[in-house]
Design a protein around this motif. Sequence first.
Motif, PDB file in Angstrom:
ATOM      1  N   LEU A 247       0.830  -1.207   0.000  1.00 45.23           N
ATOM      2  CA  LEU A 247       0.000   0.000   0.000  1.00 45.23           C
ATOM      3  C   LEU A 247       0.864   1.257   0.000  1.00 45.23           C
ATOM      4  O   LEU A 247       0.585   2.226  -0.712  1.00 45.23           O
ATOM      5  CB  LEU A 247      -0.925  -0.003   1.217  1.00 45.23           C
ATOM      6  CG  LEU A 247      -1.944  -1.137   1.302  1.00 45.23           C
ATOM      7  CD1 LEU A 247      -2.687  -1.092   2.624  1.00 45.23           C
ATOM      8  CD2 LEU A 247      -2.928  -1.077   0.135  1.00 45.23           C
ATOM      9  N   MET A 248       1.931   1.230   0.830  1.00 42.22           N
ATOM     10  CA  MET A 248       2.798   2.398   0.907  1.00 42.22           C
ATOM     11  C   MET A 248       3.546   2.617  -0.408  1.00 42.22           C
ATOM     12  O   MET A 248       3.829   3.752  -0.789  1.00 42.22           O
ATOM     13  CB  MET A 248       3.785   2.252   2.066  1.00 42.22           C
ATOM     14  CG  MET A 248       3.116   2.181   3.428  1.00 42.22           C
ATOM     15  SD  MET A 248       1.975   3.533   3.743  1.00 42.22           S
ATOM     16  CE  MET A 248       0.867   2.777   4.925  1.00 42.22           C
ATOM     17  N   GLU A 257      11.977  12.980   0.817  1.00 42.70           N
ATOM     18  CA  GLU A 257      11.104  13.360   1.926  1.00 42.70           C
ATOM     19  C   GLU A 257       9.755  12.645   1.825  1.00 42.70           C
ATOM     20  O   GLU A 257       9.292  12.266   0.752  1.00 42.70           O
ATOM     21  CB  GLU A 257      10.875  14.881   1.921  1.00 42.70           C
ATOM     22  CG  GLU A 257      12.154  15.691   2.075  1.00 42.70           C
ATOM     23  CD  GLU A 257      12.875  15.385   3.370  1.00 42.70           C
ATOM     24  OE1 GLU A 257      12.185  15.200   4.393  1.00 42.70           O
ATOM     25  OE2 GLU A 257      14.118  15.316   3.365  1.00 42.70           O
ATOM     26  N   GLN A 258       9.135  12.503   2.974  1.00 46.48           N
ATOM     27  CA  GLN A 258       7.817  11.895   3.025  1.00 46.48           C
ATOM     28  C   GLN A 258       6.800  12.842   2.400  1.00 46.48           C
ATOM     29  O   GLN A 258       6.659  13.991   2.803  1.00 46.48           O
ATOM     30  CB  GLN A 258       7.431  11.600   4.476  1.00 46.48           C
ATOM     31  CG  GLN A 258       6.070  10.967   4.647  1.00 46.48           C
ATOM     32  CD  GLN A 258       5.757  10.718   6.113  1.00 46.48           C
ATOM     33  OE1 GLN A 258       6.615  10.859   6.970  1.00 46.48           O
ATOM     34  NE2 GLN A 258       4.523  10.354   6.396  1.00 46.48           N
ATOM     35  N   SER A 259       6.054  12.372   1.396  1.00 44.56           N
ATOM     36  CA  SER A 259       5.068  13.212   0.726  1.00 44.56           C
ATOM     37  C   SER A 259       3.786  13.277   1.548  1.00 44.56           C
ATOM     38  O   SER A 259       3.579  12.504   2.490  1.00 44.56           O
ATOM     39  CB  SER A 259       4.763  12.645  -0.654  1.00 44.56           C
ATOM     40  OG  SER A 259       4.046  11.414  -0.529  1.00 44.56           O
ATOM     41  N   GLU A 260       2.888  14.198   1.167  1.00 49.33           N
ATOM     42  CA  GLU A 260       1.606  14.310   1.860  1.00 49.33           C
ATOM     43  C   GLU A 260       0.786  13.039   1.700  1.00 49.33           C
ATOM     44  O   GLU A 260       0.128  12.593   2.639  1.00 49.33           O
ATOM     45  CB  GLU A 260       0.827  15.515   1.322  1.00 49.33           C
ATOM     46  CG  GLU A 260       1.407  16.864   1.739  1.00 49.33           C
ATOM     47  CD  GLU A 260       0.534  18.016   1.278  1.00 49.33           C
ATOM     48  OE1 GLU A 260      -0.585  17.748   0.789  1.00 49.33           O
ATOM     49  OE2 GLU A 260       0.970  19.172   1.419  1.00 49.33           O
ATOM     50  N   ASP A 261       0.820  12.442   0.512  1.00 44.68           N
ATOM     51  CA  ASP A 261       0.086  11.184   0.301  1.00 44.68           C
ATOM     52  C   ASP A 261       0.643  10.066   1.174  1.00 44.68           C
ATOM     53  O   ASP A 261      -0.107   9.287   1.772  1.00 44.68           O
ATOM     54  CB  ASP A 261       0.163  10.764  -1.169  1.00 44.68           C
ATOM     55  CG  ASP A 261      -0.808  11.542  -2.040  1.00 44.68           C
ATOM     56  OD1 ASP A 261      -1.788  12.080  -1.497  1.00 44.68           O
ATOM     57  OD2 ASP A 261      -0.570  11.623  -3.258  1.00 44.68           O
ATOM     58  N   ASN A 315      -5.546   5.298  -5.768  1.00 44.16           N
ATOM     59  CA  ASN A 315      -6.942   5.470  -5.361  1.00 44.16           C
ATOM     60  C   ASN A 315      -7.509   4.183  -4.776  1.00 44.16           C
ATOM     61  O   ASN A 315      -8.260   4.210  -3.793  1.00 44.16           O
ATOM     62  CB  ASN A 315      -7.787   5.918  -6.548  1.00 44.16           C
ATOM     63  CG  ASN A 315      -7.519   7.364  -6.937  1.00 44.16           C
ATOM     64  OD1 ASN A 315      -7.005   8.143  -6.134  1.00 44.16           O
ATOM     65  ND2 ASN A 315      -7.851   7.718  -8.176  1.00 44.16           N
ATOM     66  N   GLU A 316      -7.171   3.055  -5.376  1.00 47.52           N
ATOM     67  CA  GLU A 316      -7.646   1.771  -4.856  1.00 47.52           C
ATOM     68  C   GLU A 316      -7.056   1.491  -3.475  1.00 47.52           C
ATOM     69  O   GLU A 316      -7.746   0.978  -2.581  1.00 47.52           O
ATOM     70  CB  GLU A 316      -7.287   0.646  -5.821  1.00 47.52           C
ATOM     71  CG  GLU A 316      -8.099   0.674  -7.109  1.00 47.52           C
ATOM     72  CD  GLU A 316      -7.550  -0.244  -8.182  1.00 47.52           C
ATOM     73  OE1 GLU A 316      -8.273  -0.498  -9.168  1.00 47.52           O
ATOM     74  OE2 GLU A 316      -6.388  -0.693  -8.060  1.00 47.52           O
ATOM     75  N   ALA A 317      -5.785   1.838  -3.288  1.00 45.91           N
ATOM     76  CA  ALA A 317      -5.150   1.642  -1.977  1.00 45.91           C
ATOM     77  C   ALA A 317      -5.799   2.527  -0.924  1.00 45.91           C
ATOM     78  O   ALA A 317      -6.031   2.094   0.215  1.00 45.91           O
ATOM     79  CB  ALA A 317      -3.659   1.945  -2.083  1.00 45.91           C
ATOM     80  N   GLU A 318      -6.117   3.759  -1.300  1.00 47.26           N
ATOM     81  CA  GLU A 318      -6.739   4.672  -0.328  1.00 47.26           C
ATOM     82  C   GLU A 318      -8.143   4.199   0.037  1.00 47.26           C
ATOM     83  O   GLU A 318      -8.548   4.251   1.205  1.00 47.26           O
ATOM     84  CB  GLU A 318      -6.790   6.086  -0.890  1.00 47.26           C
ATOM     85  CG  GLU A 318      -7.310   7.102   0.117  1.00 47.26           C
ATOM     86  CD  GLU A 318      -7.074   8.538  -0.307  1.00 47.26           C
ATOM     87  OE1 GLU A 318      -7.238   9.423   0.556  1.00 47.26           O
ATOM     88  OE2 GLU A 318      -6.719   8.779  -1.476  1.00 47.26           O
TER      89      GLU A 318
END
Length: 580
Positions: A247-248, A257-261, A315-318
């Motif tokens: 998923l990640m 850097e870690q993105s907002e998503d 989108n499917e993961a979210e």
Amino acid sequence: MSTFTSEVRPQVLSMMDVFKDNNFRIPFYQRDYSWGNDEVGDFWDDLMDVFNNNQNNHFFGQLVTFEHADVQDLIDGQQRVTTSTIFMSAVFNIASDIIKNNKLSDDPLIDLKLLQRSIQKSIRQNSQTPALVLQAQSKSSNLLQNYLIGLFSNQIEITDEYKNIEPIKNINNAYNQLYQYVQTLIKSEKTINGRINALNQIFNSFCDKFYVSMITAPNRQDAFIIFETLNSRGKDLAPSDIIKTHLMSLSSSQSDEQSEDEEKFQNKWNFVSNRLSKNSNSLTKFIRSYWSASHKLVMSRQLYRSISNYITTKNEAESFLDDLKELVDLYNVLNSPRQTKNNLNYLEDSYLTDMISILRSMQVKLYYPIMLAMYRRGYNPSDMRKVIRKVLCIFVRHRMICNDGTNKLETGFSNVAQDIWNQNTVDVNDIIGELNQHLLKSSSETKANFNVLQKEGGSAGAKRWSLTYLLFKLYQVDQHSDFESNSMYDPDINLDGYKLIRIGNDEVADEYQNYIGNWTLIEPQLSNIKKIGLIDALKRSDLNNNKYLAQYIKNHGNQWTVDDIQSRQQEFSELATMIW
């Protein structure tokens, strides 16, 4: 999805080379350090085999990384690399203890300082680019990294700042265990020189003779693919850990850097994980129930493969994570319906909660997908109650009375759940009709099996609850009805206040001892039949059924025979098809 390229670099490296030539960073989305006593003990046993020349070297497993800005993101292997760092900190501090507590000549002092310098060169904990950086718990601080660095200054104590952080406790336990192992080993040597030699030898055994297979990918996506391929059978990781990585990977960017998503996905996963006490096995079971309701029934070992085939976009993961967030509290209620006040009132229907409690007491979980699907589709508690009542009847007939296996039930419940989820079946009467058609045992088969039904009873657990439940429901509807309430959890009905006893013990043939017709419920203070006497105990009971039994046995010459058991059991069999 990207494909493998010629830039994928496999290498076989000693642990000395692993640390000398690489700067590792554990990404934020990786699970925390989790090795316990068993894993650390296995590590030490393997090291002792090399130390004692029982084997020339030891394969320490695989590392999967991707490189960017001179840093290797460690996608697989963080438990081994972190344990290696903890081990080197223990060796470093023991060397410091020897220097501090003994007057040493120059030669052994030089040996110890060279050992420490070698460790410092490997770890580089005080440099701008340390050999290992643990995942940050927040953007503002990295308490895990601070604690790991502190180990090399002998800052072992878990302060208030660290006391509620589970991976720090695990690091602390691993350090103490390894420190004690090394201390015990070197103290077997009688001289200081012998101890110094042993310390050097154990360190060199690890650095020079432990080796790994390290695969470096050119980008994060390729690294994820390699990781998933190596771990998809779930032998080392729980399926939920591999699913999380998948998923990640769908949320990931290629920047450092870690993105907002990524942060959003991580927060959603953490919400679900925290609700299940960060237990990977519980997460796997929950995801499997959800997947059985929404897509397909698969075994746990096949779960990652199935999910990764269906969920291929961000989108499917979210959407997947949003479903888990919505359903995790219900899953906890199904597992522990009466554990907290919130769980007890969650479904806003006491009879529905009662039926879930009964199923839970008998350790029945096969129906979870149906509840998840109905809740997800917004069914009201009254409709849920009707369906779960049917589920309970099906389980009692199929499993408790006919003693058939659970595979058919699990498959059938999953199929019904998927029809509900996909809205192929909407009306509650149609759902019940589907359950009746495919899963409900016939009344004639149920009666025939009940006539010869035996239960062992037991003092606790599912066996006791199964038999108690059967007798409770039978006593509710027979001619000597004792329990007027429909609920086993009515405040006036305390079934914990009753014990299961056999009416006939020594007097009845062994093959009939466990027939349902030979069992009754009785108050604990009356359960010592040998002392009180059977008839007096039954007569003094508050249950009308027991008073009737006492009078019946007295009227038949104080005898309780096989014919009596069979006759009582046949009466129960008629009632069973009415109840269930």
